[in-house]
Design an enzyme around this catalytic site. Structure first.
Site, PDB file in Angstrom:
ATOM      1  N   GLU A  83       0.798  -1.223   0.000  1.00  0.00           N
ATOM      2  CA  GLU A  83       0.000   0.000   0.000  1.00  0.00           C
ATOM      3  C   GLU A  83       0.838   1.284   0.000  1.00  0.00           C
ATOM      4  O   GLU A  83       0.417   2.288  -0.560  1.00  0.00           O
ATOM      5  CB  GLU A  83      -0.909   0.020   1.245  1.00  0.00           C
ATOM      6  CG  GLU A  83      -1.996  -1.032   1.239  1.00  0.00           C
ATOM      7  CD  GLU A  83      -3.169  -0.650   0.338  1.00  0.00           C
ATOM      8  OE1 GLU A  83      -3.093   0.409  -0.330  1.00  0.00           O
ATOM      9  OE2 GLU A  83      -4.142  -1.414   0.284  1.00  0.00           O
ATOM     10  N   SER A 343     -28.761 -26.943  53.947  1.00  0.00           N
ATOM     11  CA  SER A 343     -27.877 -27.342  55.052  1.00  0.00           C
ATOM     12  C   SER A 343     -26.475 -26.768  54.955  1.00  0.00           C
ATOM     13  O   SER A 343     -25.622 -27.094  55.784  1.00  0.00           O
ATOM     14  CB  SER A 343     -27.785 -28.875  55.109  1.00  0.00           C
ATOM     15  OG  SER A 343     -29.040 -29.447  55.400  1.00  0.00           O
TER      16      SER A 343
END
Length: 680
Positions: A83, A343
Site C-alpha cells: 500500500e 444445610s
C-alpha cells in the site's frame, strides 16, 4: 479519459500550490481535522490479559484497540510493501506514487492506481469520505498533510489499524483477525497477513465469509507483491497459496458474560476491565455447566463460582448454563440470586459452637425428636440416631443437633457471624429464628463461597474480588483457627459422590425446602468452589438433592483445576486431638442452655473480665474469675481448653497474644458462660 484529465489537473494544481510555500503551509495548518478520538470497543480481559469478552461500539461495529507493537511485524511489512512503501519517509502525500498514478491514468484512460498513501486512507476513513471523486481526493491530501504535522507515524498507523474496514461490522485489524481466524493478530501466517492487507481495498466484495474466491485472489496478489519486495520468499508464498481462506466468521469471545456485564456497568467509563478470572478455567467450567443441565429438562439451571481462598480472587464465575433468553432464564446471574442455602450453613453453626465451648468434634449429642417452643424440626430422612458425636452429626447433616447448637448460641449470634463474613442475609418477615440453621434465610452463591473461603483460610474473612487491583487488606477473624480447622477436617471426612476420586475434599451439600435449591460447596488447600442448581424462577425440582445433583458437578469442577488437589493444612498446634473419653468432662456431652438452667439456677458467670472489656495482657497471662456454678471449672479461649478441671474460682490463662478472644467457662454440671474481650 475525462476522469484521468481531472486527476492530472488535480496533481498539477497541488504542485503549483507548493510554489507558494508560506501560503501552502498556512492552508495546511488551517485544516479542520475530523475528531481523532475513535470510539473503541470495551474489553474485558482475564488476569493474564487474554480477551474474555468485548462489546460493540455504539453503532454496532466491532473495533478493538491495537497498538502497532501488538500486531505481527509480517503484516506491517506486507501492508507497506503493498500500500505505501515510503510511508516512513513522505509527509502524507507521496509525489512518486502520485506521479505514477497520473501517468498510468493518462496511458490507460482510466484510474489504474489511486496513489493513496496510508495517511490519505486514514484521512478518508476518519471522514468516511469517497475514494474516487476529485474533490474527495483533494480533501484527503489536505487532511493527510495536516495529520502528518500533528501526529507521529505510529499514531497514524494505529488509526489505520483501528479503522480499516473488513466487511460487515468489522473495523480494524484486530477485530478482523479474531473474527476470521479466531485469534489475536500478534502471530499471523503469511496467508493470514496477506488476506488482512487485501480485504480493506474492497471490503464488501472481498469478505471471506461471502466471497471466498475474490478474497483468495486478492490475497494471492498481495503474496506476489510480498515476494517481489523481498518480504517473504517464494517457498513461503507457495505454502501460503495452499492455505484455505476462512469461509465463516467466528464469534467473538463472550466468556463470563454476567460478570463482564457487572464490571462494565459498575465502571462504564473504563475501556479495559482486567479481571481476576482465568480464561482457560472459565472456558472449561462454562462447558461443564452446559453439560450439567443437558438432558435434565429445559428449566434446570446451574451456577459455579471458583475462588482462590487465600487472596479472595475469583478465578471463574459461571452465572448460568447459557447466556441466552430461554426457559432456563440464562440472562439471570444465579451467582447473585437470593436462594435458600439448605444445610450449607451448618458448618458455620458448628464452628461457632466449637469456639463458644459448647462442644468439640468428639462431643456426644442427642439426635431424637425435640421441640423448641412451638418449633419442632425433623431430620430430612425422618430418622433419628440417638446419641451421636458432633462430627458424625455434621457429616450426616442432621437437623436436630444443629438446631440444638443454634439455640445454645442464639440466632442473633449466627446472624452476626453471617454479616461478619460479608454475607447479606435476607430473612422472611424479618423475624429470624432457629430455622436459619436449616436454610430459613436468603443468601447468594457468592455469599456462601465467601463464607467457605473464610473457613478454608483458617477462620479469617476476606471479601471476594474480581478486579486485578493489587494486594487486598487482611480481613477480620470470623472463628478461631482451631474451629475452622475442625470443621474442615470433619467435612473432609465425607465420602465423595459415586465415581468421584477419594481425595479428602472438604465439602458440604444442601437441599432447600421443596427441592428448590441443590448446593455443593467445597475447598482444598488453595481453592474454594460453590455449585448451585435449581430453577431460576424458584419452582421445585422434584427429586433434586444436593448430594445427587450438585456434588458430582463440584468434584468435576475441581478436576478441571490445574494440577492435583492441594492438601488441607495440618491441625493448629493448640487443637485438642483426643477421643471423647479424653475430653474434659464438660465437653464429653452437649447440654442445651435450657437443660442447664432447668438443673440449677446458680449457673456459672464470668466475673472477670467483663464482656466487651479491653484488658491488659500480663506477662503471666490473663487473670480470670468465675462466680456461681459448681467446681471443677474448665476455661476455654476461642474453643480451646486452657485450664481443665480446676477447683479454683480464679485462674491465670496463658494466651498466645493480643487481639479479640472469646472466653468460656464450663462447670461440673455442663453449664457455661462466655464473654468476648480485647487483649492489649
Amino acid at each position: 479519459m475525462m476522469r484521468a484529465r481531472w486527476f492530472v489537473a488535480l496533481a498539477l494544481g497541488l504542485w503549483l500550490a507548493a510554489l507558494g510555500r508560506d501560503r501552502f503551509d498556512d492552508w495546511i495548518d488551517a485544516t479542520v481535522l475530523p475528531p481523532l478520538a475513535v470510539e473503541m470497543s470495551i474489553e474485558v480481559l482475564d488476569r493474564d490479559g487474554d480477551l474474555l469478552r468485548a462489546y460493540t461500539v455504539a453503532d454496532g461495529r466491532w473495533r478493538l484497540a491495537l497498538p502497532p507493537d501488538k500486531v505481527d511485524p509480517l503484516y506491517l511489512q506486507m501492508l507497506m510493501a503493498y500500500e505505501d512503501k515510503r510511508f516512513r519517509e513522505h509527509a502524507g502525500v507521496d509525489p512518486r506514487s502520485m506521479t505514477r498514478a497520473v501517468l498510468q491514468a493518462v496511458w490507460n484512460g482510466r484510474v489504474v492506481s489511486g496513489g493513496s498513501t496510508l495517511t490519505m486512507q486514514v484521512a478518508r476513513l476518519l471522514e468516511e469520505g469517497t475514494t474516487g471523486e476529485v474533490a474527495g481526493k483533494l480533501r484527503q491530501m489536505r487532511v493527510a498533510l495536516a495529520l502528518e504535522r500533528r501526529l507521529s507515524k505510529d499514531q497514524i498507523l494505529q488509526l489505520y489499524l483501528h479503522l480499516a474496514p473488513f466487511g460487515g461490522n468489522l473495523e480494524g485489524v484486530r477485530a478482523a483477525s479474531i473474527s476470521y481466524f479466531g485469534k489475536e493478530p500478534s502471530r499471523l501466517t503469511p496467508a493470514e497477513a496477506a488476506l488482512l492487507v487485501a480485504i480493506p481495498q474492497s471490503p464488501e466484495n472481498r469478505r471471506p465469509d461471502r466471497a471466498a474466491d475474490k478474497a483468495e485472489a486478492a490475497r494471492n496478489r498481495v503474496l506476489a507483491r510480498a515476494v517481489g519486495e523481498g518480504v517473504i520468499d517464494a517457498e513461503e508464498a507457495e505454502a501460503a497459496l495452499r492455505e484455505e481462506v476462512p469461509g465463516i466468521r467466528k464469534p467473538f469471545p463472550a466468556l463470563a458474560p454476567h460478570l463482564a456485564d457487572r464490571a462494565r456497568d459498575e465502571e462504564p467509563q473504563l475501556l479495559t476491565h482486567v479481571l481476576t478470572l482465568d480464561v482457560e478455567l472459565q472456558r472449561k467450567l462454562e462447558t461443564l455447566a452446559a453439560e450439567a443441565v443437558e438432558g435434565r429438562g429445559e428449566e434446570l439451571q446451574v451456577a459455579i463460582l471458583v475462588a482462590d481462598h487465600a487472596s479472595g480472587e475469583i478465578l471463574a464465575s459461571v452465572g448460568s448454563a447459557g447466556y441466552q433468553a430461554d426457559l432456563r432464564q440464562g440472562f439471570v446471574d444465579m451467582t447473585q440470586a437470593l436462594r435458600s442455602p439448605g444445610s450449607t450453613l451448618k458448618p458455620l453453626v458448628y464452628a461457632l459452637a466449637f469456639d463458644e465451648g459448647l462442644g468439640h468434634p468428639e462431643t456426644m449429642i442427642e439426635d431424637k425428636p425435640m421441640t423448641f417452643g412451638t418449633y419442632a424440626p425433623q431430620n430430612f430422612d425422618r430418622l433419628y440416631r440417638g446419641t451421636i458425636r458432633l462430627r458424625e452429626a455434621l457429616q450426616l447433616s442432621l437437623n436436630i443437633p444443629v438446631v440444638q447448637l443454634t439455640e445454645a448460641l442464639g440466632p442473633a449470634k449466627l446472624i452476626s457471624a453471617m454479616e461478619k463474613a460479608g454475607m447479606k442475609p435476607v430473612f422472611p418477615g424479618d423475624q429470624p429464628g432457629l430455622a436459619i440453621a436449616l436454610g430459613g434465610v436468603g443468601v447468594t452463591l457468592s455469599d456462601m463461597v465467601q463464607l467457605y473461603a473464610a473457613l478454608a483460610r483458617g477462620g479469617v474473612v476476606r471479601p471476594l474480588t474480581y478486579r486485578m487491583e493489587g494486594e487486598a487488606a487482611e480481613g477480620q477473624r470470623l472463628v478461631s483457627e482451631v474451629a475452622a480447622w475442625q470443621v474442615g477436617d470433619i467435612l473432609a471426612g465425607l465420602a465423595p459422590p459415586p465415581g468421584a476420586p477419594s481425595n479428602r475434599l472438604a465439602y458440604k451439600t444442601g437441599t432447600s425446602y421443596g427441592h428448590r435449591d441443590a448446593w455443593a460447596i467445597g475447598f482444598d488447600g488453595t481453592h474454594v468452589i460453590g455449585v448451585w442448581m435449581g430453577r431460576a424462577d424458584g419452582t421445585p425440582v422434584p427429586g433434586a438433592f444436593g448430594a445427587d445433583v450438585a456434588a458430582p458437578v463440584l468434584f468435576q469442577a475441581f478436576n478441571r483445576l490445574k494440577g492435583k488437589l492441594d492438601p488441607q493444612p495440618a491441625a493448629p498446634a493448640s487443637t485438642l486431638l483426643v477421643s471423647n473419653a479424653e475430653l474434659p468432662q464438660p465437653l464429653q456431652r452437649f447440654r442445651s442452655r435450657s437443660a442447664a438452667f432447668e438443673m440449677e439456677a446458680d449457673a456459672p458467670a464470668v466475673a472477670f473480665p467483663p464482656d466487651g472489656a479491653e484488658v491488659e495482657l500480663l506477662a503471666a497471662g490473663l487473670k480470670v474469675k468465675v462466680n456461681g456454678g459448681t467446681a471443677p471449672f474448665t476455661w476455654l479461649a476461642d474453643g480451646v481448653p486452657i485450664v481443665v478441671a480446676s477447683d479454683e474460682r480464679e485462674a491465670m490463662l496463658a494466651m498466645p497474644g493480643a487481639g479479640f478472644v472469646t472466653l468460656s467457662v464450663i462447670d461440673a454440671e455442663g453449664r457455661s458462660d462466655r464473654v468476648q474481650v480485647e487483649l492489649r
